[in-house]
Motif scaffolding. Structure first.
Motif, PDB file in Angstrom:
ATOM      1  N   UNK A  11      27.175  52.420 -37.380  1.00 11.28           N
ATOM      2  CA  UNK A  11      28.011  53.102 -36.390  1.00 11.28           C
ATOM      3  C   UNK A  11      28.931  54.128 -37.041  1.00 11.28           C
ATOM      4  N   UNK A  12      29.274  53.905 -38.303  1.00 15.63           N
ATOM      5  CA  UNK A  12      30.074  54.891 -39.033  1.00 15.63           C
ATOM      6  C   UNK A  12      29.209  56.038 -39.557  1.00 15.63           C
ATOM      7  N   UNK A  13      27.999  55.709 -40.020  1.00 10.23           N
ATOM      8  CA  UNK A  13      27.138  56.728 -40.621  1.00 10.23           C
ATOM      9  C   UNK A  13      26.525  57.662 -39.582  1.00 10.23           C
ATOM     10  N   UNK A  14      26.037  57.087 -38.498  1.00 15.47           N
ATOM     11  CA  UNK A  14      25.343  57.890 -37.472  1.00 15.47           C
ATOM     12  C   UNK A  14      25.802  57.460 -36.081  1.00 15.47           C
ATOM     13  N   UNK A  15      27.066  57.690 -35.747  1.00 19.58           N
ATOM     14  CA  UNK A  15      27.603  57.186 -34.476  1.00 19.58           C
ATOM     15  C   UNK A  15      26.892  57.729 -33.247  1.00 19.58           C
ATOM     16  N   UNK A  16      26.350  58.950 -33.316  1.00 17.93           N
ATOM     17  CA  UNK A  16      25.735  59.566 -32.141  1.00 17.93           C
ATOM     18  C   UNK A  16      24.225  59.399 -32.086  1.00 17.93           C
ATOM     19  N   UNK A  17      23.662  58.754 -33.075  1.00 11.70           N
ATOM     20  CA  UNK A  17      22.212  58.503 -33.062  1.00 11.70           C
ATOM     21  C   UNK A  17      21.893  57.395 -32.064  1.00 11.70           C
ATOM     22  N   UNK A  18      20.675  57.389 -31.559  1.00 12.03           N
ATOM     23  CA  UNK A  18      20.269  56.389 -30.575  1.00 12.03           C
ATOM     24  C   UNK A  18      20.106  55.029 -31.237  1.00 12.03           C
ATOM     25  N   UNK A  19      20.734  54.012 -30.650  1.00 16.84           N
ATOM     26  CA  UNK A  19      20.657  52.652 -31.168  1.00 16.84           C
ATOM     27  C   UNK A  19      19.784  51.762 -30.297  1.00 16.84           C
ATOM     28  N   UNK A  20      20.013  51.807 -28.985  1.00 11.25           N
ATOM     29  CA  UNK A  20      19.345  50.897 -28.054  1.00 11.25           C
ATOM     30  C   UNK A  20      18.635  51.684 -26.955  1.00 11.25           C
ATOM     31  N   UNK A  21      17.360  51.355 -26.741  1.00 13.22           N
ATOM     32  CA  UNK A  21      16.596  51.969 -25.659  1.00 13.22           C
ATOM     33  C   UNK A  21      15.961  50.845 -24.860  1.00 13.22           C
ATOM     34  N   UNK A  23      14.686  49.736 -20.554  1.00 19.17           N
ATOM     35  CA  UNK A  23      14.025  50.354 -19.400  1.00 19.17           C
ATOM     36  C   UNK A  23      14.957  51.299 -18.657  1.00 19.17           C
ATOM     37  N   UNK A  24      16.199  50.859 -18.436  1.00 22.17           N
ATOM     38  CA  UNK A  24      17.130  51.651 -17.621  1.00 22.17           C
ATOM     39  C   UNK A  24      18.339  52.183 -18.372  1.00 22.17           C
ATOM     40  N   UNK A  25      18.447  51.881 -19.666  1.00 18.39           N
ATOM     41  CA  UNK A  25      19.671  52.236 -20.379  1.00 18.39           C
ATOM     42  C   UNK A  25      19.354  52.759 -21.787  1.00 18.39           C
ATOM     43  N   UNK A  26      20.281  53.535 -22.297  1.00 13.50           N
ATOM     44  CA  UNK A  26      20.175  54.055 -23.653  1.00 13.50           C
ATOM     45  C   UNK A  26      21.595  54.194 -24.206  1.00 13.50           C
ATOM     46  N   UNK A  27      21.831  53.668 -25.412  1.00 17.04           N
ATOM     47  CA  UNK A  27      23.154  53.711 -26.010  1.00 17.04           C
ATOM     48  C   UNK A  27      23.076  54.200 -27.453  1.00 17.04           C
ATOM     49  N   UNK A  28      24.117  54.902 -27.874  1.00 15.47           N
ATOM     50  CA  UNK A  28      24.238  55.317 -29.277  1.00 15.47           C
ATOM     51  C   UNK A  28      24.806  54.162 -30.095  1.00 15.47           C
ATOM     52  N   UNK A  29      24.851  54.354 -31.411  1.00 13.75           N
ATOM     53  CA  UNK A  29      25.426  53.319 -32.269  1.00 13.75           C
ATOM     54  C   UNK A  29      26.917  53.126 -31.996  1.00 13.75           C
TER      55      UNK A  29
END
Length: 519
Positions: A11-21, A23-29
């Motif tokens: 979360x510190x290195x790539x906070x804006x990269x995609x972490x979770x994908x 069916x209905x949701x997507x979150x960054x680190x």
């Protein structure tokens, strides 16, 4: 070694990269970490204290990942529940663990209410589904929305991280106590062995309650890969996820690979992004492995061997040994070499190491070893001796340190990646009226790797119906533990001089010509 370390780092290195994908949701680190901290805060608001157990009964989703890390962050212990268990098995395990909190999704809201009603320890049920929150339950999303981020409890090292239930020999599951250092060590070896990088997109298809599925989840986080979730494995859905998410890595049990090979969608699917496929947790026959290698030539196959007591990773067989010719071809029948965190010995009945290529029991020690079995000191003492975990698997080690599993010392069947102990099935079968003896063994199964097969001897003048015996078992144990076939035998079962049923005699005819019958 603390389980929140990987999440905090990425979360510190790539906070804006995609972490979770999902069916209905997507979150960054950054969002993943924030939701985990808020979930921990919400659990504290419900009264969670350090080392309180939080159970989860749910299909795969991004919320399962948040559950694991949220409970770790809050200082609690996870208790992931097998979605295929009967109500009786759920109630036993929840009571055994003394879980104060239970999370359920839409599919398990009804049985979750029944579990809470029958378990005195359960104080709060959290609904982690997408539908309307049932009366009497707390909304997962409301907990996150209302809570302030909690401080990380930084539980680590020998601190208990979770209780992972596995099949029992006395009629019900037993809880394996895994500390933070064990889960972290296994995740590190897994991720480095597979070479997971932030560029990878992992498709989570096996159930996340299973130690293999959770190990894939933990290693993905530790090495910063993106998580892609499908509720459960189904060939069409898996192939669609590989296409939609450009999935590069996944873990499947051999049963799933066999189903995938038979799926008509495989021929048309674009799986070019899937560069690595890890398999393990149950037997993989050489014909199925060969077919998979032929039909998915762009995919490198990796074999991972282990067990829950070892968090679970013990050995890995790299893709360079998945060859049918050349100097490395003979290793494809092995489960690979010890991963960096463990030491392996093959020992005789007295615990003395045997010479190379001689059979004995596989024992393992290292940072990934369990603390013991929850509330079961005798079984702990039997399995965990002088720092070694006795796996119950019989095997050999060749001159290069490759492990070949040849049989099981413990009387266990692995069907579709699930552990089934024959004693548990026999206990259920012998409750059927009119039976004198019973033996449950594994037999080969092209779909499941191994199938549960029962041989029963009736009492005099009794003629039990095999179908009725199977139906009887379904009321007592999970469906996957029930015998798929039952044979009624007139003569007594073969026994040793000490009166022990000699199951190897019963198994032998079924396994003739099978040289890779144990994974």
């Amino acid at each position: 070694m603390y389980m929140t370390q990987g999440l905090r780092r990425v979360a510190k290195l790539t906070p804006d990269a995609t972490a979770l994908i999902s069916v209905n949701r997507r979150f960054t680190w950054a969002q993943f970490l924030d939701r985990v901290a808020r979930l921990a805060g919400g659990l504290h608001g419900l009264g969670l204290q350090v080392e309180d157990r939080v159970a989860m009964l749910s299909f795969n989703s991004d919320r399962y990942a948040e559950y694991y890390y949220g409970v770790f962050w809050a200082g609690g212990n996870v208790v992931p529940m097998n979605i295929r268990w009967s109500l009786a098995e759920h109630v036993y395990s929840i009571n055994d663990a003394g879980a104060r909190y239970l999370m359920v999704d839409d599919a398990f809201a009804e049985i979750g209410a029944a579990i809470a009603e029958q378990c005195a320890s359960v104080e709060k049920v959290v609904f982690a589904g997408d539908g309307v929150c049932p009366s009497g339950m707390h909304s997962y999303e409301d907990l996150i929305a209302a809570a302030a981020p909690a401080a990380d409890a930084f539980r680590n090292g020998e601190d208990l991280a979770g209780i992972f239930y596995t099949g029992g020999t006395t009629g019900f599951p037993k809880g394996v106590m895994l500390p933070h250092r064990a889960l972290w060590a296994s995740a590190f070896c897994f991720g480095s062995g597979v070479n997971i990088t932030p560029a990878d997109r992992i498709i989570h298809a096996p159930p996340l309650f299973h130690i293999a599925g959770s190990a894939m989840l933990f290693s993905t986080t530790l090495f910063g890969g993106s998580h892609g979730f499908i509720p459960g494995f189904e060939p069409k859905a898996f192939l669609q996820a590989v296409t939609d998410f450009d999935g590069t890595v996944s873990l499947l049990v051999p049963t799933m690979i066999a189903m995938l090979l038979q799926a008509p969608e495989l021929e048309e699917a674009d799986t070019s992004a899937l560069t690595r496929l890890i398999y393990g947790a149950s037997p993989m026959t050489l014909p199925i492995l060969k077919e998979a290698m032929e039909k998915m030539p762009q995919t490198r196959f990796i074999h991972a061997y282990g067990q829950t007591e070892l968090s679970p990773l013990v050995t890995m067989l790299g893709s360079d040994y998945h060859v049918l010719g050349g100097p490395k071809s003979g290793k494809i029948r092995s489960v690979g070499q010890a991963v960096p965190s463990v030491e392996i010995e093959i020992v005789d009945a007295d615990g003395v190491e045997v010479p190379r290529n001689q059979p004995g029991e596989v024992r393992v020690r290292g940072a990934n070893a369990m603390l013991g079995y929850w509330n079961k000191p005798e079984q702990t003492a039997e399995t965990l001796r002088d720092g070694w975990v006795y796996t119950g698997d019989g095997g050999t080690m060749d001159e290069d340190g490759f492990i070949f599993i040849v049989d099981r010392v413990k009387d266990m069947i692995i069907t579709g990646g699930e552990n089934v102990y024959s004693a548990e099935v026999e206990n259920a079968i012998m409750q059927f009226p009119g039976l004198a003896e019973c033996a449950v063994i594994s037999i080969p199964d092209d779909k499941w790797g191994e199938a549960v097969h029962a041989i029963v001897v009736p009492r005099q003048d009794q003629t039990p119906d095999p179908a009725a015996i199977i139906a009887h078992c379904r009321g007592l144990i999970a469906g996957y533990k029930c015998p798929r076939t039952v044979v009624v035998r007139d003569e007594a079962l073969p026994k040793s001089g000490a009166g022990k049923i000699q199951k190897f005699e019963l198994r032998a005819p079924f396994w003739v010509g099978r040289d890779r019958n144990v994974a």
